[in-house]
Motif scaffolding. Sequence first.
Motif, PDB file in Angstrom:
ATOM      1  N   ALA A 153       0.826  -1.209   0.000  1.00 29.70           N
ATOM      2  CA  ALA A 153       0.000   0.000   0.000  1.00 29.70           C
ATOM      3  C   ALA A 153       0.860   1.258   0.000  1.00 29.70           C
ATOM      4  CB  ALA A 153      -0.934  -0.002   1.210  1.00 29.70           C
ATOM      5  N   LEU A 154       1.935   1.230   0.806  1.00 26.39           N
ATOM      6  CA  LEU A 154       2.810   2.390   0.842  1.00 26.39           C
ATOM      7  C   LEU A 154       3.532   2.592  -0.483  1.00 26.39           C
ATOM      8  CD1 LEU A 154       4.357   2.062   4.400  1.00 26.39           C
ATOM      9  CD2 LEU A 154       2.820   3.847   3.597  1.00 26.39           C
ATOM     10  N   ALA A 155       3.920   1.469  -1.115  1.00 26.92           N
ATOM     11  CA  ALA A 155       4.590   1.593  -2.410  1.00 26.92           C
ATOM     12  C   ALA A 155       3.672   2.261  -3.433  1.00 26.92           C
ATOM     13  CB  ALA A 155       5.029   0.217  -2.902  1.00 26.92           C
ATOM     14  N   ASN A 156       2.377   1.894  -3.397  1.00 22.76           N
ATOM     15  CA  ASN A 156       1.432   2.543  -4.318  1.00 22.76           C
ATOM     16  C   ASN A 156       1.322   4.032  -4.019  1.00 22.76           C
ATOM     17  OD1 ASN A 156       0.902   0.093  -5.574  1.00 22.76           O
ATOM     18  ND2 ASN A 156      -0.806  -0.395  -4.206  1.00 22.76           N
ATOM     19  N   GLU A 157       1.276   4.371  -2.725  1.00 20.32           N
ATOM     20  CA  GLU A 157       1.183   5.783  -2.365  1.00 20.32           C
ATOM     21  C   GLU A 157       2.449   6.531  -2.748  1.00 20.32           C
ATOM     22  OE1 GLU A 157       0.225   6.101   1.739  1.00 20.32           O
ATOM     23  OE2 GLU A 157      -1.702   5.066   1.543  1.00 20.32           O
ATOM     24  N   PHE A 158       3.611   5.885  -2.519  1.00 25.89           N
ATOM     25  CA  PHE A 158       4.857   6.539  -2.892  1.00 25.89           C
ATOM     26  C   PHE A 158       4.942   6.752  -4.404  1.00 25.89           C
ATOM     27  CE2 PHE A 158       6.885   4.648   1.098  1.00 25.89           C
ATOM     28  CZ  PHE A 158       6.684   5.815   1.810  1.00 25.89           C
ATOM     29  N   ALA A 159       4.514   5.716  -5.130  1.00 24.82           N
ATOM     30  CA  ALA A 159       4.546   5.855  -6.586  1.00 24.82           C
ATOM     31  C   ALA A 159       3.667   7.024  -7.036  1.00 24.82           C
ATOM     32  CB  ALA A 159       4.088   4.555  -7.238  1.00 24.82           C
ATOM     33  N   HIS A 160       2.482   7.132  -6.431  1.00 26.90           N
ATOM     34  CA  HIS A 160       1.595   8.243  -6.775  1.00 26.90           C
ATOM     35  C   HIS A 160       2.196   9.579  -6.355  1.00 26.90           C
ATOM     36  CE1 HIS A 160      -2.087  10.523  -7.382  1.00 26.90           C
ATOM     37  NE2 HIS A 160      -1.965  10.992  -6.135  1.00 26.90           N
ATOM     38  N   GLU A 161       2.799   9.603  -5.157  1.00 24.49           N
ATOM     39  CA  GLU A 161       3.358  10.854  -4.643  1.00 24.49           C
ATOM     40  C   GLU A 161       4.599  11.282  -5.415  1.00 24.49           C
ATOM     41  OE1 GLU A 161       3.325  14.141  -2.093  1.00 24.49           O
ATOM     42  OE2 GLU A 161       1.833  12.611  -2.519  1.00 24.49           O
ATOM     43  N   LEU A 162       5.401  10.323  -5.854  1.00 23.64           N
ATOM     44  CA  LEU A 162       6.613  10.664  -6.596  1.00 23.64           C
ATOM     45  C   LEU A 162       6.323  11.049  -8.041  1.00 23.64           C
ATOM     46  CD1 LEU A 162       9.231   8.006  -5.410  1.00 23.64           C
ATOM     47  CD2 LEU A 162       9.449  10.478  -5.233  1.00 23.64           C
ATOM     48  N   ARG A 163       5.183  10.559  -8.556  1.00 21.66           N
ATOM     49  CA  ARG A 163       4.883  10.827  -9.959  1.00 21.66           C
ATOM     50  C   ARG A 163       4.790  12.331 -10.226  1.00 21.66           C
ATOM     51  NH1 ARG A 163       0.591   8.076 -10.205  1.00 21.66           N
ATOM     52  NH2 ARG A 163       1.653   6.121 -10.667  1.00 21.66           N
ATOM     53  N   THR A 164       4.128  13.059  -9.327  1.00 22.59           N
ATOM     54  CA  THR A 164       3.945  14.497  -9.535  1.00 22.59           C
ATOM     55  C   THR A 164       5.257  15.267  -9.466  1.00 22.59           C
ATOM     56  OG1 THR A 164       1.690  14.384  -8.684  1.00 22.59           O
ATOM     57  CG2 THR A 164       2.748  16.546  -8.690  1.00 22.59           C
ATOM     58  N   PRO A 165       6.075  15.131  -8.399  1.00 22.65           N
ATOM     59  CA  PRO A 165       7.321  15.908  -8.382  1.00 22.65           C
ATOM     60  C   PRO A 165       8.295  15.514  -9.478  1.00 22.65           C
ATOM     61  CG  PRO A 165       7.248  14.374  -6.534  1.00 22.65           C
ATOM     62  CD  PRO A 165       5.889  14.385  -7.140  1.00 22.65           C
ATOM     63  N   LEU A 166       8.306  14.230  -9.861  1.00 17.77           N
ATOM     64  CA  LEU A 166       9.223  13.835 -10.929  1.00 17.77           C
ATOM     65  C   LEU A 166       8.797  14.423 -12.264  1.00 17.77           C
ATOM     66  CD1 LEU A 166       9.953  10.105 -10.009  1.00 17.77           C
ATOM     67  CD2 LEU A 166      11.435  12.086  -9.696  1.00 17.77           C
ATOM     68  N   ALA A 167       7.494  14.387 -12.490  1.00 17.02           N
ATOM     69  CA  ALA A 167       7.013  15.018 -13.735  1.00 17.02           C
ATOM     70  C   ALA A 167       7.267  16.514 -13.712  1.00 17.02           C
ATOM     71  CB  ALA A 167       5.524  14.730 -13.912  1.00 17.02           C
ATOM     72  N   SER A 168       7.037  17.138 -12.539  1.00 21.13           N
ATOM     73  CA  SER A 168       7.290  18.565 -12.423  1.00 21.13           C
ATOM     74  C   SER A 168       8.766  18.880 -12.587  1.00 21.13           C
ATOM     75  CB  SER A 168       6.783  19.064 -11.070  1.00 21.13           C
ATOM     76  OG  SER A 168       7.006  20.448 -10.918  1.00 21.13           O
ATOM     77  N   LEU A 169       9.626  17.998 -12.062  1.00 19.78           N
ATOM     78  CA  LEU A 169      11.063  18.198 -12.235  1.00 19.78           C
ATOM     79  C   LEU A 169      11.442  18.243 -13.709  1.00 19.78           C
ATOM     80  CD1 LEU A 169      12.662  15.915  -9.470  1.00 19.78           C
ATOM     81  CD2 LEU A 169      12.887  18.387  -9.673  1.00 19.78           C
ATOM     82  N   ALA A 170      10.869  17.313 -14.469  1.00 14.97           N
ATOM     83  CA  ALA A 170      11.179  17.298 -15.906  1.00 14.97           C
ATOM     84  C   ALA A 170      10.694  18.577 -16.589  1.00 14.97           C
ATOM     85  CB  ALA A 170      10.536  16.072 -16.556  1.00 14.97           C
ATOM     86  N   LEU A 171       9.479  19.019 -16.205  1.00 14.57           N
ATOM     87  CA  LEU A 171       8.944  20.242 -16.815  1.00 14.57           C
ATOM     88  C   LEU A 171       9.770  21.466 -16.424  1.00 14.57           C
ATOM     89  CD1 LEU A 171       5.114  19.643 -16.386  1.00 14.57           C
ATOM     90  CD2 LEU A 171       6.444  19.513 -18.505  1.00 14.57           C
ATOM     91  N   GLN A 172      10.115  21.552 -15.119  1.00 13.18           N
ATOM     92  CA  GLN A 172      10.873  22.716 -14.666  1.00 13.18           C
ATOM     93  C   GLN A 172      12.267  22.722 -15.273  1.00 13.18           C
ATOM     94  OE1 GLN A 172       9.459  25.109 -13.182  1.00 13.18           O
ATOM     95  NE2 GLN A 172       7.534  24.008 -12.718  1.00 13.18           N
ATOM     96  N   ALA A 173      12.881  21.536 -15.397  1.00 11.20           N
ATOM     97  CA  ALA A 173      14.201  21.485 -16.028  1.00 11.20           C
ATOM     98  C   ALA A 173      14.127  21.942 -17.474  1.00 11.20           C
ATOM     99  CB  ALA A 173      14.752  20.056 -15.942  1.00 11.20           C
ATOM    100  N   ARG A 174      13.073  21.556 -18.199  1.00 15.41           N
ATOM    101  CA  ARG A 174      12.907  22.008 -19.576  1.00 15.41           C
ATOM    102  C   ARG A 174      12.651  23.511 -19.625  1.00 15.41           C
ATOM    103  NH1 ARG A 174       8.942  19.060 -20.734  1.00 15.41           N
ATOM    104  NH2 ARG A 174      10.194  17.230 -21.286  1.00 15.41           N
ATOM    105  N   SER A 175      11.885  23.995 -18.615  1.00 16.81           N
ATOM    106  CA  SER A 175      11.596  25.424 -18.571  1.00 16.81           C
ATOM    107  C   SER A 175      12.852  26.243 -18.316  1.00 16.81           C
ATOM    108  CB  SER A 175      10.541  25.708 -17.494  1.00 16.81           C
ATOM    109  OG  SER A 175      10.308  27.090 -17.375  1.00 16.81           O
ATOM    110  N   VAL A 176      13.689  25.746 -17.376  1.00 20.66           N
ATOM    111  CA  VAL A 176      14.948  26.455 -17.108  1.00 20.66           C
ATOM    112  C   VAL A 176      15.824  26.497 -18.341  1.00 20.66           C
ATOM    113  CG1 VAL A 176      17.088  26.357 -15.760  1.00 20.66           C
ATOM    114  CG2 VAL A 176      14.900  25.982 -14.640  1.00 20.66           C
ATOM    115  N   ARG A 177      15.833  25.406 -19.074  1.00 17.83           N
ATOM    116  CA  ARG A 177      16.660  25.355 -20.273  1.00 17.83           C
ATOM    117  C   ARG A 177      16.166  26.315 -21.350  1.00 17.83           C
ATOM    118  NH1 ARG A 177      16.166  19.923 -23.417  1.00 17.83           N
ATOM    119  NH2 ARG A 177      14.181  20.978 -23.864  1.00 17.83           N
ATOM    120  N   ASP A 178      14.837  26.420 -21.461  1.00 17.11           N
ATOM    121  CA  ASP A 178      14.258  27.234 -22.536  1.00 17.11           C
ATOM    122  C   ASP A 178      14.056  28.691 -22.144  1.00 17.11           C
ATOM    123  OD1 ASP A 178      14.190  24.897 -23.970  1.00 17.11           O
ATOM    124  OD2 ASP A 178      12.069  24.475 -23.534  1.00 17.11           O
TER     125      ASP A 178
END
Length: 454
Positions: free
Chosen positions: A240-265
Motif C-alpha cells: 500500500a505504501l509503495a502505491n502511495e509513494f509511486a503516486h506521490e513521486l509521480r507528480t514531483p518527478l514530472a514537475s522536475l522534468a517540466l521545470q528542467a525544460r523550462s529552465v533550459r528554454d
Amino acid sequence: MNLRAATGPTLTRHLLAWALGALTLVWAAFIGFAYMTGEHEADELTDGHLASVSSLLLPLAAGGLREAEGARGLTDGRDLRAHDYQRSLTVVVWDAQGRLISRSGDAPAPAFDAGEGFATLQVGAPARAWRSFSRWDSGHAHRVTVMLSQAERDDLADDIAEQVVAPGLWLLPAVALVLGMAIHRGLRPLRRLAEQVHALDTRDARKLQAPVRYEELSATVDAINRLVERYHAALTRERALANEFAHELRTPLASLALQARSVRDTAPGRAQQEALRLLEQDAGRAGEVLHHLLALARASRAELHESAQPVDLDGVARRVVSDFAPDAHAGGRELGLTSPGSFALAGHPVLLELALRNLVQNALAHTARGTQVEVELDPQRGWLQVCDDGPRREGEPGEAASQRVQPLGLGLGHRVVEKVAALHGASFEPDIALPDGRRCWRLCFPSPPESGQA
C-alpha cells in the motif's frame, strides 16, 4: 521442494543415533553383568555339588569307599563327561591319623589337612588347580575330600555364562531395527509439517495447518503462523505504501522534468529564477518521499528481525533537541525540552529518535516565527509529546497552510511515527488541543516504568 532429495543430517538419524547409543551402553552393561552373574552362579553350583557329594559319601567313609572288583569302567572320564553339566569328581578318604584310606578319580591325592570347607589346591606334577571341599564325620574318625578340576569348573562357568548372555546378543539388533522403524513412523507428522512449511507462500495469508495437533507441534505451528501473519501484514502495508509513494513521486518527478525544460528554454532573468526555485522545491519534495520510504523500510526491518533493547527516552530527546536547536533559532523559533529525568523503556533507539525527529521537524515547519516548540516527557504517565503555541502562517489558513509548508501532501512523516508507535505497542495521538491554546502530537507508551515526580 522434494524433501527426499535433501542431503545432510536428518532428525530421524539423529534421534536413532542417540537412542541406540544409550541403548548400547545399557546393553553392554547388561551383557557384562549377565556374564559375571553366570560365572558366579556356576561357581556356586559346582561348590554346592562338591558339598552335596561330600555329604552323601561321608556316611560311607567308614567302609573305606573302596571300588568293587571290576568296577573301574564306571569311573571312565569319557562316561562322566557324556552330559554338558556332568563333571568328573575325585573322592579322597582319610582316617583320623591322616592315613589315606581310599581315592577315586583322576586327581592325585593331596596332602592331608585337618581343615574343613572349600579350598583351591595345587596338586600333581606339573601342579594343577583343583577345587575341593573337605568334611569330617560326626565322630571325627574319617575325613572326606571331594575335588573337581578348576579347568573343568571354569569351563562350566563359561558355558553357563554364555547361555545366560546369548539372548542378549540378538536383542540389540532386533531392538535397533524396531526402534528405527518406530522413530521413522513417529516423526511422520513432523515431516508432513516440514512439507507444509516449504509449500507456504508469504504473499498468501493462508495459515499453516498442523497434520496432527500434537502438543509438541502446536507451539511450532503457532509460531510459524504468527510469523506468516507478520510477513503478510508487512507485505500488505509495504504494498500500500509503495502505491502511495509511486503516486506521490509521480507528480514531483514530472514537475522536475517540466521545470528542467523550462529552465533550459527560459532566458536568464526573473522567470528563470522562479523556475529554478520550483525545480529545487520539487527536488526537495521527491527527496522527502525517499527519506520517509527509507524510514518505513527501516521500521519494517526492525519489526521483523531486530530485538528491543533498553532505551532512555530522556537521552534521545536531549540529543534531538540539541541537533534541531540551531536551525530553530535561525528560523526565529524557540525549541526547548521539559523532562523530569530518566525515561526508560524497551525499544529501538534509532526508530524512536527517527519518530521524534519527524515530530520536531513538522512542528518547526508548520509554525510561524516566534513560536515556542517544546518537547515534553512524562515517565509516570508514559508519554512523550511535541507541542507548539504558534499560529498558522499568515495568509495560509487551516490545512491549506500545512499542505503547502509540509513537503508531502500525504503526511508520510506521521505515517512513520504511527509505524514506530505500533512497533513499540504505543499509540500516536496527533493534533491534541490543550487548554492553554497549545497543540500537541503525543506518543503514549504502555506500562510506563516507575520514575521520579516531574
